[in-house]
Design an enzyme around this catalytic site. Structure first.
Site, PDB file in Angstrom:
ATOM      1  N   CYS A 188       0.867  -1.178   0.000  1.00 56.24           N
ATOM      2  CA  CYS A 188       0.000   0.000   0.000  1.00 56.24           C
ATOM      3  C   CYS A 188       0.907   1.232   0.000  1.00 56.24           C
ATOM      4  CB  CYS A 188      -0.938  -0.032   1.209  1.00 56.24           C
ATOM      5  SG  CYS A 188      -0.075  -0.085   2.797  1.00 56.24           S
ATOM      6  N   TYR A 189       0.523   2.268   0.692  1.00 57.93           N
ATOM      7  CA  TYR A 189       1.345   3.478   0.757  1.00 57.93           C
ATOM      8  C   TYR A 189       2.563   3.288   1.643  1.00 57.93           C
ATOM      9  CZ  TYR A 189      -2.620   5.832  -1.360  1.00 57.93           C
ATOM     10  OH  TYR A 189      -3.622   6.196  -2.208  1.00 57.93           O
TER      11      TYR A 189
END
Length: 109
Positions: free
Chosen positions: A71-72
């Site tokens: 993800c981030y």
């Protein structure tokens, strides 16, 4: 009737994730960032994954196939990793540091 021991996902650093991807061509890589971020850039071969598409992937993938999720920064990927484990996938990995860490390792190579 015995229950199989529960499997947990593994949190792995970006370098280990990239090595696993290189070593296991059958691994499925998921990017769980928003669509715009995915479109701006993602790992080659990574599929964009949103919650509304999980059921299809659960049916399509083999339970023993490696699943690598980023993800981030490595937080949301853990939630998605747990969902795969809950559906009895055995080799599930969440990338610590997320996409930014993966890009940094690739840039240093």
């Amino acid at each position: 009737m015995s229950l199989a021991e529960p499997t947990n996902y593994q949190r792995i650093p970006a370098a280990q994730a990239l090595a696993l991807i290189a070593a296991e061509p059958a691994a499925t890589v998921f990017d769980v960032r928003d669509t715009a971020s995915y479109q701006r850039g993602h790992l080659p071969g990574a599929a964009h994954l949103a919650e509304d598409r999980l059921a299809g992937w659960f049916r399509r993938l083999a339970k023993e196939q490696p699943v690598i999720i980023y993800c981030y920064h490595g937080n949301a990927s853990q939630t998605f990793a747990q969902m795969f484990v809950d559906f009895r996938f055995r080799r599930v990995f969440s990338v610590d540091g997320g996409y930014e860490a993966l890009v940094a390792v690739l840039a240093a190579a």
